[in-house]
Design an enzyme around this catalytic site. Structure first.
Site, mmCIF file in Angstrom:
data_model
loop_
_atom_site.group_PDB
_atom_site.id
_atom_site.type_symbol
_atom_site.label_atom_id
_atom_site.label_comp_id
_atom_site.label_asym_id
_atom_site.label_seq_id
_atom_site.Cartn_x
_atom_site.Cartn_y
_atom_site.Cartn_z
ATOM 1 N N SER A 296 35.031 35.132 43.566
ATOM 2 C CA SER A 296 35.741 33.843 43.424
ATOM 3 C C SER A 296 35.593 32.984 44.679
ATOM 4 O O SER A 296 35.422 31.761 44.587
ATOM 5 C CB SER A 296 37.215 34.063 43.077
ATOM 6 O OG SER A 296 37.817 34.972 43.953
ATOM 7 N N HIS B 15 36.262 41.789 38.593
ATOM 8 C CA HIS B 15 36.983 41.058 39.652
ATOM 9 C C HIS B 15 38.431 40.862 39.183
ATOM 10 O O HIS B 15 39.106 41.843 38.852
ATOM 11 C CB HIS B 15 36.231 39.742 39.919
ATOM 12 C CG HIS B 15 36.647 38.991 41.143
ATOM 13 N ND1 HIS B 15 37.387 39.543 42.159
ATOM 14 C CD2 HIS B 15 36.422 37.684 41.523
ATOM 15 C CE1 HIS B 15 37.599 38.622 43.097
ATOM 16 N NE2 HIS B 15 37.027 37.492 42.734
ATOM 17 N N HIS C 16 36.106 49.633 45.040
ATOM 18 C CA HIS C 16 35.993 48.327 45.689
ATOM 19 C C HIS C 16 34.620 48.184 46.317
ATOM 20 O O HIS C 16 34.032 49.166 46.770
ATOM 21 C CB HIS C 16 37.069 48.148 46.772
ATOM 22 C CG HIS C 16 37.307 46.708 47.091
ATOM 23 N ND1 HIS C 16 36.574 46.034 48.025
ATOM 24 C CD2 HIS C 16 38.170 45.812 46.563
ATOM 25 C CE1 HIS C 16 36.985 44.779 48.069
ATOM 26 N NE2 HIS C 16 37.946 44.613 47.189
ATOM 27 N N ARG D 186 47.042 46.053 49.763
ATOM 28 C CA ARG D 186 47.750 45.203 48.790
ATOM 29 C C ARG D 186 48.370 46.074 47.694
ATOM 30 O O ARG D 186 49.405 45.733 47.128
ATOM 31 C CB ARG D 186 46.780 44.174 48.183
ATOM 32 C CG ARG D 186 46.154 43.258 49.229
ATOM 33 C CD ARG D 186 45.055 42.378 48.648
ATOM 34 N NE ARG D 186 43.959 43.155 48.082
ATOM 35 C CZ ARG D 186 42.943 42.632 47.405
ATOM 36 N NH1 ARG D 186 42.860 41.322 47.216
ATOM 37 N NH2 ARG D 186 41.980 43.410 46.937
ATOM 38 N N ASP E 69 44.619 45.458 41.945
ATOM 39 C CA ASP E 69 44.901 45.280 40.519
ATOM 40 C C ASP E 69 45.545 46.505 39.870
ATOM 41 O O ASP E 69 46.084 46.405 38.771
ATOM 42 C CB ASP E 69 43.595 44.927 39.784
ATOM 43 C CG ASP E 69 42.972 43.659 40.332
ATOM 44 O OD1 ASP E 69 43.713 42.682 40.523
ATOM 45 O OD2 ASP E 69 41.754 43.645 40.584
HETATM 46 N N1 HAX Z 1 35.263 53.558 37.537
HETATM 47 C C1 HAX Z 1 34.063 54.024 37.109
HETATM 48 N N2 HAX Z 1 32.925 53.836 37.776
HETATM 49 C C2 HAX Z 1 32.993 53.177 38.947
HETATM 50 C C3 HAX Z 1 34.200 52.696 39.469
HETATM 51 C C4 HAX Z 1 35.364 52.910 38.709
HETATM 52 N N3 HAX Z 1 36.553 52.446 39.100
HETATM 53 N N4 HAX Z 1 33.962 52.092 40.641
HETATM 54 C C5 HAX Z 1 32.640 52.172 40.853
HETATM 55 N N5 HAX Z 1 32.052 52.817 39.825
HETATM 56 C C6 HAX Z 1 30.632 53.080 39.607
HETATM 57 C C7 HAX Z 1 29.868 51.774 39.551
HETATM 58 O O1 HAX Z 1 29.953 51.214 38.252
HETATM 59 C C8 HAX Z 1 28.474 52.235 39.923
HETATM 60 O O2 HAX Z 1 27.934 52.882 38.799
HETATM 61 P P1 HAX Z 1 26.365 52.774 38.453
HETATM 62 O O3 HAX Z 1 25.646 53.299 39.649
HETATM 63 O O4 HAX Z 1 26.217 53.619 37.237
HETATM 64 O O5 HAX Z 1 26.085 51.319 38.220
HETATM 65 C C9 HAX Z 1 28.758 53.293 40.986
HETATM 66 O O6 HAX Z 1 30.097 53.762 40.737
HETATM 67 C C10 HAX Z 1 28.677 52.804 42.411
HETATM 68 O O7 HAX Z 1 29.540 51.688 42.545
HETATM 69 P P2 HAX Z 1 30.214 51.329 43.959
HETATM 70 O O8 HAX Z 1 29.112 51.052 44.918
HETATM 71 O O9 HAX Z 1 31.201 52.351 44.324
HETATM 72 O O10 HAX Z 1 31.029 50.025 43.591
HETATM 73 P P3 HAX Z 1 30.506 48.513 43.464
HETATM 74 O O11 HAX Z 1 30.564 47.890 44.810
HETATM 75 O O12 HAX Z 1 29.211 48.451 42.741
HETATM 76 O O13 HAX Z 1 31.608 47.884 42.525
HETATM 77 C C11 HAX Z 1 33.797 47.479 41.764
HETATM 78 C C12 HAX Z 1 32.902 47.639 42.981
HETATM 79 C C13 HAX Z 1 35.158 47.003 42.211
HETATM 80 C C14 HAX Z 1 33.184 46.422 40.855
HETATM 81 C C15 HAX Z 1 33.893 48.841 41.059
HETATM 82 O O14 HAX Z 1 34.532 49.766 41.894
HETATM 83 C C16 HAX Z 1 34.628 48.757 39.722
HETATM 84 O O15 HAX Z 1 33.993 48.443 38.706
HETATM 85 N N6 HAX Z 1 35.978 49.034 39.690
HETATM 86 C C17 HAX Z 1 36.758 48.905 38.483
HETATM 87 C C18 HAX Z 1 37.062 47.460 38.183
HETATM 88 C C19 HAX Z 1 38.065 46.904 39.178
HETATM 89 O O16 HAX Z 1 39.102 47.476 39.447
HETATM 90 N N7 HAX Z 1 37.740 45.723 39.726
HETATM 91 C C20 HAX Z 1 38.633 45.025 40.664
HETATM 92 C C21 HAX Z 1 38.171 45.142 42.112
HETATM 93 C C22 HAX Z 1 39.069 44.408 43.057
HETATM 94 C C23 HAX Z 1 38.976 42.939 42.823
HETATM 95 O O17 HAX Z 1 37.991 42.270 43.028
HETATM 96 N N8 HAX Z 1 40.019 42.378 42.320
HETATM 97 O O18 HAX Z 1 39.998 41.114 41.953
#
Ligand code: HAX
Length: 439
Positions: free
Chosen positions: A241, A271, A318, A327, A373
């Site tokens: 964002s 996000h 994250h 948070r 979240d």
């Molecule tokens: N559940 C399952 N799998 C997860 C995961 C979770 N909570 N977090 C990471 N992973 C997976 C990723 O999808 C990725 O899988 P692939 O290699 O198969 O693509 C792998 O683990 C490595 O990811 P990472 O390097 O640890 O994490 P990223 O930086 O790629 O992504 C995210 C960060 C926040 C997007 C990720 O942890 C996620 O999808 N979390 C769940 C959704 C969520 O809670 N989002 C909110 C984040 C905070 C925010 O921005 N709030 O607004």
């Protein structure tokens, strides 16, 4: 109210000169290297943006102009000693770089109240969208519709000198932030209260008024929303964002366009939409397990099933953090203090005990700890804001404070248009293996 603007200009214009000087004198200095993994993993960790409002440390969490959340909760002005800081104070801190006095905060509060009038055509736009649409669709459409009010746009058309751009951006940003609670509350009352709208109360603070216009005229919800607006306000410049807002701003788009771009990014499930996904997932778990008090074994089984189904566990992980999000901790402490025996809050706490080892055991999730979240929805739900499809709109109202404060700074610094280079996949293959073959 001009003194806030003048104070901002006095403090920040020193940095403008520094921005230009550093660029000119040290333009060739190497400040890092970029690996193929960084590019292919979403530009993680590349030092690529200037953001003064806040800085995220992987092992410590967010600091706003150097202050962490516990420090802010102690130092920022509050209406009562027992209450939470007013988000107006955090905005002042992010914009000017100093902890404000109560007078400064009240000045911003009053200023926003005088700017809070929402044009009729924005209500018409909201009313024209079918109710099946997501609240974030209403929110972004409403923001875009208000671009007709942009003073920057008019000034640019009139040919104003670029050194004054920041002044018009300041006006647009203050106007936009001021209107967001009314817009959000209007969407809420349209979708969930049969269009029984509540007019703003100009004597209330920004977050208090949001609670009031949503229909929650009580101390508890006002206190919660003040906290909520502070903790979601900013997370440095690289999150989707913030970066989207900044990127669109680099084309000299007006604040409404920039913020709408940020909000369409916030609406993604990885996000800000994750705050809705969390509650959706919790209810799904409760329904599947046929209990709202599942055992640790049942929770573990449900998390494992979620992973096996190729879904993410929302509220966990994250892109930067490698610890429990402070948070999350702040909200957990708030719940410990004020919330007794809420099954959803208890479930969130139990998941926090069970989930991290399971996520860690996958061997690929870099951060097995909860993010902001994971807790926010349970708190909102406890206080009666049960319509969880709306939660990302609340996140969006808060996020305006940080990304729009930075947008004023961007315009004052005269940041150039953003234009990184892109290459076909074969280029990366050649860099890695010396051949393009097979791509
Ligand atoms: N559940 C399952 N799998 C997860 C995961 C979770 N909570 N977090 C990471 N992973 C997976 C990723 O999808 C990725 O899988 P692939 O290699 O198969 O693509 C792998 O683990 C490595 O990811 P990472 O390097 O640890 O994490 P990223 O930086 O790629 O992504 C995210 C960060 C926040 C997007 C990720 O942890 C996620 O999808 N979390 C769940 C959704 C969520 O809670 N989002 C909110 C984040 C905070 C925010 O921005 N709030 O607004």
């Amino acid at each position: 109210m001009e003194y806030i603007k003048n104070r901002f200009f006095q403090r920040a214009s020193r940095c403008t000169a520094e921005y230009q000087r550093i660029r000119k004198e040290y333009g060739d200095k190497v400040i890092g290297q970029v690996t193929i993994d960084q590019v292919l993993s979403g530009q993680k960790g590349i030092p690529a943006l200037v953001c003064d409002t806040s800085k995220l440390d992987a092992n410590e969490g967010i600091r706003f102009r150097g202050f962490n959340l516990p420090e802010l909760r102690e130092k920022l002005p509050k209406l009562t000693t027992e209450g939470e800081p007013l988000p107006e104070g955090l905005f002042y801190l992010m914009l000017i770089g100093e902890i404000p006095e109560m007078d400064d905060v009240m000045n911003i509060s009053r200023d926003w109240a005088t700017r809070s009038h929402v044009p009729q055509h924005t209500f018409d736009v909201i009313d024209a969208i079918p109710k099946v649409a997501r609240p974030m669709t209403f929110f972004t459409a409403a923001i875009i519709s208000m671009a007709s009010e942009s003073v920057f746009q008019k000034a640019y058309r009139a040919g104003v000198h670029k050194k004054f751009y920041w002044d018009f951006m300041y006006e647009d940003v203050m106007n936009l932030i001021a209107k967001l609670p009314r817009v959000a509350a209007y969407i809420y009352r349209r979708l969930y209260h049969n269009d029984h709208h509540i007019e703003p109360n100009p004597t209330l603070d920004w977050a208090g008024n949001l609670a009031y216009m949503m229909g929650f005229d009580n101390l508890e919800v006002k206190r919660l929303l003040r906290l909520y607006m502070v903790i979601h306000a900013d997370h440095e410049g690289g999150n989707v964002s913030a970066h989207a807002t900044h990127l669109v701003g680099s084309a000299l788009s007006n604040a409404y366009y920039c913020f709408a771009a940020g909000m369409t990014g916030l609406a993604g499930p990885l996000h800000g939409f994750a705050n809705q996904e969390v509650i959706h997932w919790l209810f799904e778990m409760i329904e599947n397990l046929e209990t709202d008090e599942p055992s640790d074994e049942q929770i573990a089984g449900y998390i494992e099933k979620t992973l096996k189904d190729g879904r993410v566990v929302p509220g966990y992980g994250h892109a930067v953090l490698r610890i429990t999000d402070p948070r999350f901790t702040v909200q957990q402490e708030f719940a410990e203090k004020y919330v007794k025996n809420d099954s959803l809050v208890n479930l969130v706490n139990n998941i926090y005990r069970v989930a991290p080892p399971i996520l860690e055991a996958t061997g690929k999730i870099k951060n097995p700890w909860p993010n902001v979240d994971a807790f926010s929805g349970a708190l909102l739900h406890h206080y009666g804001i049960t319509e969880y499809n709306f939660y990302t709109v609340l996140f969006g109202v808060s996020r305006a404070l940080g990304v729009l404060a930075q947008l004023i700074l961007d315009r004052l610094y005269n940041v150039p248009i953003e234009r990184p280079s892109s290459f076909p996949l074969s280029w990366f293959k050649e860099k890695a293996e010396g051949t393009k073959e097979g791509c």
